[in-house]
Structures are given as C-alpha cells and as structure tokens.
Design a protein around this motif. Structure first.
Motif, short mmCIF file in Angstrom:
data_model
loop_
_atom_site.label_atom_id
_atom_site.label_comp_id
_atom_site.label_asym_id
_atom_site.label_seq_id
_atom_site.Cartn_x
_atom_site.Cartn_y
_atom_site.Cartn_z
N ASP A 21 0.61 -1.35 -0.07
CA ASP A 21 0.10 -0.15 0.15
C ASP A 21 0.86 1.03 0.05
OD1 ASP A 21 -2.31 1.27 0.32
OD2 ASP A 21 -1.71 1.86 2.15
N ARG A 25 1.17 3.82 -3.17
CA ARG A 25 0.56 5.37 -3.10
C ARG A 25 1.63 6.20 -3.08
NH1 ARG A 25 -0.62 6.57 1.88
NH2 ARG A 25 -0.06 4.78 2.84
N THR A 56 -4.99 -2.41 -2.68
CA THR A 56 -5.39 -1.55 -1.42
C THR A 56 -6.15 -0.32 -2.42
OG1 THR A 56 -3.40 -0.54 -1.52
CG2 THR A 56 -3.61 -2.44 -0.22
N ARG A 85 -7.66 -3.27 3.39
CA ARG A 85 -7.24 -1.97 3.57
C ARG A 85 -7.91 -0.96 2.34
NH1 ARG A 85 -4.12 -5.42 5.40
NH2 ARG A 85 -2.49 -5.12 6.97
N ARG A 89 -9.81 2.31 3.31
CA ARG A 89 -9.70 3.56 2.60
C ARG A 89 -11.12 4.04 1.85
NH1 ARG A 89 -5.25 3.26 -1.97
NH2 ARG A 89 -3.82 3.96 -0.11
N ARG A 92 -12.96 5.62 4.90
CA ARG A 92 -12.14 6.75 5.59
C ARG A 92 -12.41 8.10 4.59
NH1 ARG A 92 -7.57 4.75 5.78
NH2 ARG A 92 -6.61 5.75 3.60
N GLU A 93 -12.41 7.81 3.40
CA GLU A 93 -12.64 9.11 2.23
C GLU A 93 -13.91 9.18 2.00
OE1 GLU A 93 -10.19 10.76 1.23
OE2 GLU A 93 -8.35 9.44 1.80
#
Length: 225
Positions: A21, A25, A56, A85, A89, A92-93
């Motif tokens: 991950d 990124r 991820t 994961r 994400r 979370r977003e």
C-alpha cells in the motif's frame, strides 16, 4: 494459477499488504501512470468501472474522478488483507460509490456488464493471460473499454542495467520464490504481458499504447465491440 500458487499469492500479498500500500501510493510517478491508465478507459460520468486485482485501492481516486458521483467503481481482489485496506480507505474517504468483491479476477461474473475494466500489474501473474483478457472483454457492455497497466523488461538500447534492476524487483515480489519456476521469472512475466496485449489487440476496435519509466511500464487500452 494452481491451488498451491493461489494460496501462496494470497499469503504473500496479505502479509505484505501494508508495504504494498505504501509503495502503491508513494512511488514517484506511479500516480501519474495510474491516471494515464484510467484515461485509456475513456470513462464518462455515470459509468461503471471494474478494477481486476485492485489491491489496496490506489487506482480508486483516478477511477472515481472519471465516473463522477453518479458512477460506480468496483474493486475485485482475492486477498483478504488487500481488500481490508481498500475497504478502510473507501470508508475513511467516504467513497459511497466504491464497492469491493473478494473473487478471482479470472472467474468473476457480473450481473450487469460494466462499461470498463482495468487490470494493473495483474496479467503477469496469470497462467493464461489471453484467456483472462478474452473473458474480461466478453464481460463488458458493448463499446466498453479494457486497459492494461503492467511492467516488463525494457527493449530499449540502454536496457541492460535497467533490466538487471527490474529482475531483482521481480524476484523480490514473487510469492513463490525462484524455486517454483522452471525458467527465469522475468522471462515468464515478459511473455505473459505481451500475450495479454496481443489478445487485447485482437479483440479491440483499435488500441492505444504507451511506454513509460525507461520502457519498463506499458499501458495498452482498447474499445471492445
């Protein structure tokens, strides 16, 4: 993949999901290439885009940007650690239009045909990449787009030092290690990546192709009738 190879890959990518991950990124320039791959899908607002082997979720922002809030992004992966994961994400977003499915990318079926399919660093791991490409093409809605983002040894004149470094990366990222291969794993990877691209060219009504990172990274996309 065989059942043993599948199990090894699931364990390997699950164990290294956090590092994967981070690299996905933070590797310089990789985000730009992910954007180029998403562009190859020719997405419109409201479309449904599927990513095979989503990992991820590093490609999700690029796909979401192109399908808009009315579109959908579906991530498919067979590794629980990766999907966990990706799910974290998305939550979370606040990405309500991102949906995840744990499945083998070579066997997954869809109730409704998607408008586009993206496979990033996937076909090189498949025993029969041409069959996978044809299956994905068959799954698309008429006029849908399929794009492949992969890495293989460069064919450029300065390739020797670049390929030496690339070979080390291939060995380090192999779930089964060198002992599982009858030939050099980078040669197998090269063949699978090229086989997948040939299959896409045969199925598509014209393709786009570009090479990046000293010729190591290739992006190929096409419209499927």
């Amino acid at each position: 993949m065989s059942s043993d190879a599948t199990a090894a890959a699931q364990q390997f990518y699950g164990r290294w999901a956090d590092l994967y991950d981070l690299l996905a990124r933070k590797t310089p320039g990789l985000g730009h290439l992910r954007g180029r791959a998403a562009d190859a899908l020719a997405l419109d607002s409201g479309d449904t885009a599927v990513e095979m082997g989503c990992g991820t979720g590093a490609n999700f922002p690029h796909l979401r940007e192109r399908v808009g809030p009315e579109g959908r992004v579906v991530g498919v992966d067979f590794t629980r650690g990766m999907l966990a994961r990706a799910r974290n994400r998305a939550e979370r977003e606040g990405w309500r239009n991102v949906h995840l499915a744990r499945a083998d990318a070579t066997e997954v079926e869809f109730r409704d045909p998607p408008d586009a399919i993206l496979a990033t660093f996937v076909v090189g791991m498949l025993a029969d990449p041409a069959a996978a490409v044809n299956r994905w093409a068959d799954a698309l809605a008429p006029g849908g787009h399929l794009a492949l983002l992969d890495a293989a040894q460069t064919t450029r004149w300065f390739g020797w030092p670049v390929n030496q470094a690339f070979r080390g990366l291939v060995v380090a990222s192999s779930p089964t290690g060198m002992d599982a291969y009858e030939r050099a794993p980078w040669s197998i990877l090269d063949e699978r990546v090229e086989t997948a691209r040939q299959a896409l060219r045969k199925r598509a009504d014209g393709t786009t192709h570009s090479e990046h990172a000293l010729g190591v990274v290739r992006i190929t996309g096409g419209r499927i009738e």
